[in-house]
Motif scaffolding. Structure first.
Motif, PDB file in Angstrom:
ATOM      1  N   ALA A  78      41.145  44.709  54.815  1.00 33.40           N
ATOM      2  CA  ALA A  78      41.089  44.666  53.116  1.00 33.40           C
ATOM      3  C   ALA A  78      41.326  43.443  52.060  1.00 33.40           C
ATOM      4  CB  ALA A  78      41.017  45.914  52.456  1.00 33.40           C
ATOM      5  N   PHE A  79      42.907  43.617  53.163  1.00 36.30           N
ATOM      6  CA  PHE A  79      43.892  42.797  52.237  1.00 36.30           C
ATOM      7  C   PHE A  79      44.534  42.014  52.712  1.00 36.30           C
ATOM      8  CE2 PHE A  79      47.927  44.628  51.375  1.00 36.30           C
ATOM      9  CZ  PHE A  79      48.945  43.244  50.487  1.00 36.30           C
ATOM     10  N   ALA A  80      43.440  41.659  53.519  1.00 35.87           N
ATOM     11  CA  ALA A  80      42.918  39.276  53.806  1.00 35.87           C
ATOM     12  C   ALA A  80      42.083  39.406  53.057  1.00 35.87           C
ATOM     13  CB  ALA A  80      42.682  39.179  55.348  1.00 35.87           C
ATOM     14  N   GLU A  81      41.484  39.443  52.476  1.00 33.50           N
ATOM     15  CA  GLU A  81      39.979  39.774  52.001  1.00 33.50           C
ATOM     16  C   GLU A  81      40.788  39.476  50.723  1.00 33.50           C
ATOM     17  OE1 GLU A  81      37.020  42.829  52.066  1.00 33.50           O
ATOM     18  OE2 GLU A  81      36.406  41.924  54.104  1.00 33.50           O
ATOM     19  N   ARG A  82      41.448  40.626  50.150  1.00 30.99           N
ATOM     20  CA  ARG A  82      41.941  40.158  48.814  1.00 30.99           C
ATOM     21  C   ARG A  82      42.731  39.103  48.726  1.00 30.99           C
ATOM     22  NH1 ARG A  82      43.160  45.473  48.419  1.00 30.99           N
ATOM     23  NH2 ARG A  82      45.178  45.508  49.642  1.00 30.99           N
ATOM     24  N   ASN A  83      43.744  38.660  49.672  1.00 27.86           N
ATOM     25  CA  ASN A  83      44.687  37.761  49.222  1.00 27.86           C
ATOM     26  C   ASN A  83      44.021  36.259  49.878  1.00 27.86           C
ATOM     27  OD1 ASN A  83      46.476  39.052  49.743  1.00 27.86           O
ATOM     28  ND2 ASN A  83      47.897  38.835  51.426  1.00 27.86           N
ATOM     29  N   VAL A  84      42.776  36.118  50.448  1.00 23.23           N
ATOM     30  CA  VAL A  84      41.831  34.823  50.362  1.00 23.23           C
ATOM     31  C   VAL A  84      41.233  35.166  49.041  1.00 23.23           C
ATOM     32  CG1 VAL A  84      39.627  34.035  50.832  1.00 23.23           C
ATOM     33  CG2 VAL A  84      41.863  34.888  52.739  1.00 23.23           C
ATOM     34  N   ALA A  85      40.662  35.652  48.290  1.00 23.34           N
ATOM     35  CA  ALA A  85      40.074  36.407  47.172  1.00 23.34           C
ATOM     36  C   ALA A  85      40.930  35.677  45.842  1.00 23.34           C
ATOM     37  CB  ALA A  85      39.482  37.026  46.337  1.00 23.34           C
ATOM     38  N   HIS A  86      42.057  35.807  45.997  1.00 25.31           N
ATOM     39  CA  HIS A  86      43.316  35.164  45.042  1.00 25.31           C
ATOM     40  C   HIS A  86      43.844  34.337  45.191  1.00 25.31           C
ATOM     41  CE1 HIS A  86      43.803  39.783  44.356  1.00 25.31           C
ATOM     42  NE2 HIS A  86      42.915  40.009  43.414  1.00 25.31           N
ATOM     43  N   ALA A  87      43.399  33.332  46.289  1.00 27.50           N
ATOM     44  CA  ALA A  87      44.383  31.955  46.558  1.00 27.50           C
ATOM     45  C   ALA A  87      43.265  31.307  47.427  1.00 27.50           C
ATOM     46  CB  ALA A  87      45.474  32.432  46.625  1.00 27.50           C
ATOM     47  N   THR A  88      41.687  30.659  47.138  1.00 21.72           N
ATOM     48  CA  THR A  88      40.949  30.128  47.797  1.00 21.72           C
ATOM     49  C   THR A  88      41.565  28.731  48.350  1.00 21.72           C
ATOM     50  OG1 THR A  88      39.726  29.394  46.028  1.00 21.72           O
ATOM     51  CG2 THR A  88      38.850  31.569  47.716  1.00 21.72           C
ATOM     52  N   TRP A  89      42.973  28.362  46.902  1.00 21.82           N
ATOM     53  CA  TRP A  89      42.672  27.165  46.504  1.00 21.82           C
ATOM     54  C   TRP A  89      43.967  27.039  47.917  1.00 21.82           C
ATOM     55  CZ3 TRP A  89      48.401  26.811  46.836  1.00 21.82           C
ATOM     56  CH2 TRP A  89      49.270  27.885  45.905  1.00 21.82           C
ATOM     57  N   PHE A  90      44.167  28.006  48.397  1.00 20.80           N
ATOM     58  CA  PHE A  90      45.646  28.116  49.497  1.00 20.80           C
ATOM     59  C   PHE A  90      45.218  28.913  50.732  1.00 20.80           C
ATOM     60  CE2 PHE A  90      49.122  30.560  51.993  1.00 20.80           C
ATOM     61  CZ  PHE A  90      50.104  28.974  51.721  1.00 20.80           C
TER      62      PHE A  90
END
Ligand SMILES: [Zn+2]
Length: 302
Positions: A78-90
């Motif tokens: 869940a944490f990884a999904e949130r991180n990715v969703a918030h910064a796909t550019w990264f």
């Protein structure tokens, strides 16, 4: 953030923007830090456990009887999904990016004790009143109330929660470390300084405690000081009140901007002769900048 008018000798010659020496504890009065604990006051055992808590000393989940996290652990995923969703550019997009991030998170968290408490750790936190979200309910009417029947969270519950992003604070760290040391019959405190962090003699300590700041000398001159730091002069010394008012209405600056006061403001400030803040809330709720507040205090209109 404030400025003061000080009366100093007309030949007072302290550099502008340099803190007056008398306001600073002299270096020679500083108590020598304890070399054993580098001034922190912790025992080596406490320091090691603190480092394990944060992943700064070797730690394995198995050491606490905890299961290592994996990319499939729900909290990690869940944490990884949130991180990715918030910064796909990264991170990039898609499943591969999520798995890569989950990998990074799980291997980082597997090195930190704070995500792998055992039941003794949890019990210590409950005993210290630290896990209220688990043990109590909260309502606006009644505040915190113990759950009925009482609930002691399991280590698994607490470890899942610690992945939520809120997690343990430094007080929880100290409670868990202290309890672990106590179980092992060890102390938190550095044996060399008994936790004080310094190794001054009684005489040094008495001198240190007796130290008080010394104000600059007083005299017939007028000077503007700031007291954002311990205190330093920010204007030339003027021979009379009128000259300082003149400077305040022409050359006065605060921060990067030149912000001269109006004649009325400058007179009010010098008349009050004491500190003004960066802002004042009047009793009727109006907000004034520091200079305008001075004028208001004198009965003028800002
Ligand atoms: Zn020490």
């Amino acid at each position: 953030m404030s400025r003061d008018i000080r009366r100093v000798p007309v030949d007072f010659d302290w550099p502008l923007n340099k803190v007056w020496d008398g306001f600073l504890l002299p270096d020679e009065l500083r108590l020598p830090p304890c070399p054993a604990c580098e001034g922190m006051g912790w025992s080596p055992e406490a320091k090691l456990l603190q480092n394990r808590w944060y992943g700064k000393a070797p730690f394995r989940p198995e050491d606490r009887g905890s299961e290592p996290l994996t990319v499939e652990t729900p909290g990690v995923r869940a944490f990884a999904e949130r991180n990715v969703a918030h910064a796909t550019w990264f991170y990039g997009e898609g499943e591969a990016a999520i798995v890569r991030e989950a990998h990074r998170l799980s291997s980082m968290w597997n090195q930190q004790w704070c995500h792998h408490l055992n039941q003794a750790d949890v019990d210590a936190l409950v005993a210290a009143g630290r896990l209220m979200d688990f043990t109590h309910t909260w309502s606006r009417e009644d505040g915190w109330q113990p759950k009925d029947p009482p609930h002691v969270p399991t280590a698994a519950e607490v470890n899942a929660w610690s992945l939520s992003g809120l997690g343990h604070d430094s007080i929880n760290q100290s409670v868990v470390v202290h309890a672990e040391l106590e179980r092992q019959g060890l102390s938190d405190l550095c044996p060399n300084c008994n936790g004080a962090g310094e190794v001054g003699t009684d005489e040094q300590r008495a001198t240190y405690e007796a130290w008080e700041p010394t104000a600059p000398p007083t005299g017939e001159g007028w000077q503007l000081w700031e007291s954002v730091s311990e205190g330093s002069p920010i204007s030339p010394v003027f021979g009379d009140r009128e000259a300082l008012i003149g400077w305040l209405t022409t050359d006065y600056s605060w921060g990067a901007q030149r912000t001269p006061l109006t004649r009325e403001q400058a007179e009010a400030f010098v008349g009050l002769g004491h500190s003004i803040g960066s802002g004042v809330i009047a009793s009727d709720g109006r907000h004034f900048s520091g200079e305008a507040a001075v004028a208001e205090l004198r009965g003028g209109t800002p």
